[in-house]
Design a protein around this motif. Structure first.
Motif, PDB file in Angstrom:
ATOM      1  N   GLY A   8       0.809  -1.217   0.000  1.00 62.67           N
ATOM      2  CA  GLY A   8       0.000   0.000   0.000  1.00 62.67           C
ATOM      3  C   GLY A   8       0.836   1.259   0.000  1.00 62.67           C
ATOM      4  O   GLY A   8       0.541   2.222   0.704  1.00 62.67           O
ATOM      5  N   GLY A   9       1.911   1.248  -0.807  1.00 59.21           N
ATOM      6  CA  GLY A   9       2.683   2.466  -1.023  1.00 59.21           C
ATOM      7  C   GLY A   9       2.020   3.318  -2.092  1.00 59.21           C
ATOM      8  O   GLY A   9       0.859   3.103  -2.458  1.00 59.21           O
ATOM      9  N   ILE A  10       2.758   4.278  -2.615  1.00 58.64           N
ATOM     10  CA  ILE A  10       2.181   5.223  -3.570  1.00 58.64           C
ATOM     11  C   ILE A  10       1.700   4.524  -4.837  1.00 58.64           C
ATOM     12  O   ILE A  10       0.567   4.728  -5.283  1.00 58.64           O
ATOM     13  CB  ILE A  10       3.210   6.321  -3.923  1.00 58.64           C
ATOM     14  CG1 ILE A  10       3.685   7.051  -2.660  1.00 58.64           C
ATOM     15  CG2 ILE A  10       2.611   7.302  -4.922  1.00 58.64           C
ATOM     16  CD1 ILE A  10       2.583   7.701  -1.866  1.00 58.64           C
ATOM     17  N   GLY A  11       2.529   3.672  -5.437  1.00 60.05           N
ATOM     18  CA  GLY A  11       2.143   3.017  -6.679  1.00 60.05           C
ATOM     19  C   GLY A  11       0.981   2.057  -6.519  1.00 60.05           C
ATOM     20  O   GLY A  11       0.047   2.050  -7.325  1.00 60.05           O
ATOM     21  N   ILE A 311       1.126 -12.695 -12.936  1.00 56.43           N
ATOM     22  CA  ILE A 311       1.765 -12.039 -11.794  1.00 56.43           C
ATOM     23  C   ILE A 311       2.740 -11.007 -12.349  1.00 56.43           C
ATOM     24  O   ILE A 311       3.546 -11.323 -13.233  1.00 56.43           O
ATOM     25  CB  ILE A 311       2.524 -13.041 -10.892  1.00 56.43           C
ATOM     26  CG1 ILE A 311       1.581 -14.129 -10.387  1.00 56.43           C
ATOM     27  CG2 ILE A 311       3.169 -12.322  -9.713  1.00 56.43           C
ATOM     28  CD1 ILE A 311       2.256 -15.179  -9.504  1.00 56.43           C
ATOM     29  N   THR A 312       2.667  -9.788 -11.848  1.00 55.39           N
ATOM     30  CA  THR A 312       3.560  -8.735 -12.308  1.00 55.39           C
ATOM     31  C   THR A 312       3.905  -7.836 -11.124  1.00 55.39           C
ATOM     32  O   THR A 312       3.500  -8.095  -9.989  1.00 55.39           O
ATOM     33  CB  THR A 312       2.923  -7.939 -13.469  1.00 55.39           C
ATOM     34  OG1 THR A 312       3.897  -7.036 -14.018  1.00 55.39           O
ATOM     35  CG2 THR A 312       1.717  -7.143 -13.008  1.00 55.39           C
ATOM     36  N   ALA A 313       4.677  -6.798 -11.376  1.00 55.83           N
ATOM     37  CA  ALA A 313       5.090  -5.885 -10.312  1.00 55.83           C
ATOM     38  C   ALA A 313       5.297  -4.507 -10.912  1.00 55.83           C
ATOM     39  O   ALA A 313       5.406  -4.346 -12.144  1.00 55.83           O
ATOM     40  CB  ALA A 313       6.372  -6.380  -9.633  1.00 55.83           C
ATOM     41  N   LEU A 314       5.363  -3.503 -10.039  1.00 52.54           N
ATOM     42  CA  LEU A 314       5.570  -2.131 -10.515  1.00 52.54           C
ATOM     43  C   LEU A 314       6.358  -1.327  -9.481  1.00 52.54           C
ATOM     44  O   LEU A 314       6.610  -1.773  -8.373  1.00 52.54           O
ATOM     45  CB  LEU A 314       4.233  -1.468 -10.835  1.00 52.54           C
ATOM     46  CG  LEU A 314       3.136  -1.366  -9.753  1.00 52.54           C
ATOM     47  CD1 LEU A 314       3.437  -0.295  -8.704  1.00 52.54           C
ATOM     48  CD2 LEU A 314       1.788  -1.063 -10.389  1.00 52.54           C
ATOM     49  N   GLY A 315       6.733  -0.106  -9.877  1.00 53.26           N
ATOM     50  CA  GLY A 315       7.426   0.802  -8.963  1.00 53.26           C
ATOM     51  C   GLY A 315       8.778   0.257  -8.533  1.00 53.26           C
ATOM     52  O   GLY A 315       9.478  -0.407  -9.294  1.00 53.26           O
ATOM     53  N   ASP A 316       9.146   0.524  -7.270  1.00 51.23           N
ATOM     54  CA  ASP A 316      10.450   0.113  -6.755  1.00 51.23           C
ATOM     55  C   ASP A 316      10.642  -1.397  -6.748  1.00 51.23           C
ATOM     56  O   ASP A 316      11.777  -1.871  -6.688  1.00 51.23           O
ATOM     57  CB  ASP A 316      10.662   0.660  -5.338  1.00 51.23           C
ATOM     58  CG  ASP A 316      11.206   2.077  -5.334  1.00 51.23           C
ATOM     59  OD1 ASP A 316      11.583   2.570  -6.408  1.00 51.23           O
ATOM     60  OD2 ASP A 316      11.252   2.695  -4.253  1.00 51.23           O
ATOM     61  N   ALA A 317       9.573  -2.148  -6.797  1.00 54.51           N
ATOM     62  CA  ALA A 317       9.704  -3.606  -6.880  1.00 54.51           C
ATOM     63  C   ALA A 317      10.462  -4.006  -8.138  1.00 54.51           C
ATOM     64  O   ALA A 317      11.149  -5.030  -8.165  1.00 54.51           O
ATOM     65  CB  ALA A 317       8.327  -4.268  -6.858  1.00 54.51           C
ATOM     66  N   GLY A 328      11.156   8.719  -8.256  1.00 56.76           N
ATOM     67  CA  GLY A 328      10.740   7.344  -8.013  1.00 56.76           C
ATOM     68  C   GLY A 328       9.245   7.183  -7.824  1.00 56.76           C
ATOM     69  O   GLY A 328       8.611   6.313  -8.435  1.00 56.76           O
ATOM     70  N   ALA A 329       8.647   8.019  -6.967  1.00 57.16           N
ATOM     71  CA  ALA A 329       7.210   7.912  -6.713  1.00 57.16           C
ATOM     72  C   ALA A 329       6.407   8.275  -7.953  1.00 57.16           C
ATOM     73  O   ALA A 329       5.389   7.640  -8.265  1.00 57.16           O
ATOM     74  CB  ALA A 329       6.821   8.808  -5.537  1.00 57.16           C
ATOM     75  N   GLY A 330       6.854   9.304  -8.667  1.00 55.49           N
ATOM     76  CA  GLY A 330       6.162   9.690  -9.895  1.00 55.49           C
ATOM     77  C   GLY A 330       6.184   8.583 -10.921  1.00 55.49           C
ATOM     78  O   GLY A 330       5.190   8.344 -11.621  1.00 55.49           O
ATOM     79  N   ALA A 331       7.310   7.868 -11.014  1.00 56.10           N
ATOM     80  CA  ALA A 331       7.397   6.754 -11.951  1.00 56.10           C
ATOM     81  C   ALA A 331       6.460   5.628 -11.555  1.00 56.10           C
ATOM     82  O   ALA A 331       5.839   4.983 -12.416  1.00 56.10           O
ATOM     83  CB  ALA A 331       8.835   6.247 -12.023  1.00 56.10           C
ATOM     84  N   ALA A 332       6.321   5.371 -10.253  1.00 55.83           N
ATOM     85  CA  ALA A 332       5.398   4.328  -9.791  1.00 55.83           C
ATOM     86  C   ALA A 332       3.957   4.680 -10.144  1.00 55.83           C
ATOM     87  O   ALA A 332       3.161   3.809 -10.528  1.00 55.83           O
ATOM     88  CB  ALA A 332       5.546   4.132  -8.282  1.00 55.83           C
ATOM     89  N   ILE A 333       3.611   5.947 -10.026  1.00 54.29           N
ATOM     90  CA  ILE A 333       2.259   6.395 -10.403  1.00 54.29           C
ATOM     91  C   ILE A 333       2.045   6.203 -11.900  1.00 54.29           C
ATOM     92  O   ILE A 333       0.964   5.767 -12.343  1.00 54.29           O
ATOM     93  CB  ILE A 333       2.050   7.859  -9.996  1.00 54.29           C
ATOM     94  CG1 ILE A 333       2.019   7.983  -8.470  1.00 54.29           C
ATOM     95  CG2 ILE A 333       0.763   8.417 -10.603  1.00 54.29           C
ATOM     96  CD1 ILE A 333       2.056   9.412  -7.963  1.00 54.29           C
ATOM     97  N   ALA A 336       1.407   2.643 -12.594  1.00 51.82           N
ATOM     98  CA  ALA A 336       0.030   2.293 -12.223  1.00 51.82           C
ATOM     99  C   ALA A 336      -0.950   2.727 -13.300  1.00 51.82           C
ATOM    100  O   ALA A 336      -1.883   1.980 -13.651  1.00 51.82           O
ATOM    101  CB  ALA A 336      -0.320   2.939 -10.879  1.00 51.82           C
ATOM    102  N   ALA A 337      -0.754   3.931 -13.839  1.00 52.75           N
ATOM    103  CA  ALA A 337      -1.668   4.432 -14.873  1.00 52.75           C
ATOM    104  C   ALA A 337      -1.584   3.590 -16.139  1.00 52.75           C
ATOM    105  O   ALA A 337      -2.610   3.320 -16.787  1.00 52.75           O
ATOM    106  CB  ALA A 337      -1.355   5.897 -15.177  1.00 52.75           C
ATOM    107  N   LYS A 338      -0.374   3.163 -16.498  1.00 50.81           N
ATOM    108  CA  LYS A 338      -0.223   2.335 -17.700  1.00 50.81           C
ATOM    109  C   LYS A 338      -0.892   0.976 -17.511  1.00 50.81           C
ATOM    110  O   LYS A 338      -1.608   0.490 -18.407  1.00 50.81           O
ATOM    111  CB  LYS A 338       1.268   2.158 -18.017  1.00 50.81           C
ATOM    112  CG  LYS A 338       1.562   1.228 -19.190  1.00 50.81           C
ATOM    113  CD  LYS A 338       0.961   1.740 -20.495  1.00 50.81           C
ATOM    114  CE  LYS A 338       1.381   0.857 -21.668  1.00 50.81           C
ATOM    115  NZ  LYS A 338       0.726   1.270 -22.936  1.00 50.81           N
TER     116      LYS A 338
END
Length: 411
Positions: A8-11, A311-317, A328-333, A336-338
């Motif tokens: 439950g982080g930003i992304g 199964i996939t992952a995003l952001g800092d993962a 970093g946080a902007g990239a995770a967002i 998420a949008a993509k």
């Protein structure tokens, strides 16, 4: 389609907010019991990150975010200082910048509100995998098993999901330990407030010692002047700083006043003047925390090195990024949008789920490599000053640059 988001982080929250608002069956498992239990750094969201958020959350959430953010266009250009407090130069003008700064706690809280009951706090995932029918499943610490059509790991640099997919860690320490803290502008001396000003600044010195001082004022420099919508935890001009050293465990076990005093002692051993250290000396000791800089590969082909599936992952993962680029946080967002956009195509039966995940991961690899390349430039610069040659060059060149800058100002 049932979607489980781990983290439950930003992304993760941004993705879940978009999915929930568009009728998807989604749940977020987050081990924290309080969404405000997060780091004190502020987050910079550029125009691309803000556009991504507008795809994911309702307009009223965007308005609250802007009312709680500080506009970079209202700041002075960034400054570069030496370790005695002498000005070396300025960054570009910010008058046309669309970027905003916001407290990490504030942004996480706003996104958690948008996710609502689909966010389950205090829920730790202990393992991930596939059931007998090939569908993703997770096991929680309480022993319960949960199955889904798509599992998304948004669980940070030490992601359980990404390790499962990659067969091992997806990033490694870069050799720098960071320490962050907060200092109210009103707690500084008038001379230091004047020197720092309404801008961010950076000091890089010999022996790998560096100090970033970020300026945040979501009241006086609010993007949207709407006090009734303001949710910011920062309520006045504040410097949110980050001290950096080559990796050492000497200070990591400390906290509060001991950690602050230890940081000051280490800078003083390296020959720093008292002027640039005042922002640390007068910081809220309870806000100071340590963290290790980790980074994934800067090569796009190394990111998400697994075949696309359920199964996939995003952001800092996937693309763990040091904070030295502020992206970093902007990239995770944007991740998420993509993914959200691709999943809507699946819901409309335009494409298959594995095709959607493949397209999402391909886009994420390019984005991750871009921000990692920018972040690692500063990391390598800091580490270079800890070499014999780098320390000598930094020591010799800095006074010359300061003198030239002073003469230019007199003209």
């Amino acid at each position: 389609m049932r979607i489980i988001v781990i983290g439950g982080g930003i992304g993760g929250l941004a993705l879940a907010a978009g999915l929930r608002g568009n009728g998807f069956d989604v749940v977020v498992f987050e081990r924290d019991t309080d969404v405000t239990a997060t780091g004190g750094y502020h987050i910079t969201l550029d125009g691309r990150a803000q556009a991504a958020l507008r795809q994911l959350v309702p307009p009223e959430v965007v308005e609250r975010l802007l009312a709680s953010s500080s506009a970079l266009r209202l700041r002075d250009p960034d400054a570069f200082w030496d370790w005695h407090g002498r000005l070396l130069g300025h960054g570009p003008r910010l008058a046309d910048s669309p970027s905003v700064d916001i407290d990490r706690i504030t942004l996480r809280t706003l996104l958690a509100d948008a996710v609502g009951d689909d966010l389950q706090l205090g829920r730790t995932v202990t393992s991930v995998g596939h059931g007998e029918d090939g569908m993703p499943q997770v096991v929680l610490a309480d022993g319960s098993t949960h199955r889904c059509d798509l599992l998304v790991g948004a669980d940070g640099a030490h992601s359980l999901v990404a390790k499962h997919l990659a067969g091992g860690p997806t990033n490694e320490p870069v050799g720098i330990i960071g320490f962050s803290g907060r200092t109210a502008a009103e707690d500084l001396s008038p001379l230091e407030r004047q020197r720092l000003g309404p801008r961010s600044g950076m000091v890089i010195a010999p022996r790998g010692a560096a100090l970033y001082v970020g300026f945040l004022d979501p009241v006086g420099n609010a993007v949207l002047d709407a006090p009734h919508l303001r949710a910011s935890v920062t309520n006045g001009p504040t410097y949110i700083w980050g001290a950096m050293f080559p990796e050492s465990g000497a200070l990591r076990g400390l906290g509060g006043d001991e950690l602050r005093d230890g940081l000051l002692a280490r800078f003083r051993r390296y020959g720093w003047g008292e002027r640039p250290l005042e922002v640390i000396a007068r910081a809220d000791a309870g806000s100071i925390a340590a963290f290790r800089f980790n980074a994934a590969s800067t090569r796009a082909q190394d990111l998400a090195p697994w075949p696309a599936g359920r199964i996939t992952a995003l952001g800092d993962a996937v693309h763990a990024t040091p904070p030295t680029a502020g992206m970093g946080a902007g990239a995770a967002i944007r991740d998420a949008a993509k993914l959200f956009t691709e999943l809507r195509e699946v819901a409309a039966e335009s494409i298959a789920l594995t095709v959607a995940v493949s397209r999402f991961e391909a886009d994420m690899r390019v984005r991750g490599a871009e921000i990692l390349t920018l972040a690692m430039r500063t990391v390598r610069w800091i580490l270079a000053t800890d070499t014999t040659l780098g320390a000598a060059v930094t020591t010799a060149a800095t006074p010359v640059i300061a003198t030239v800058n002073r003469l230019r100002q007199r003209r």
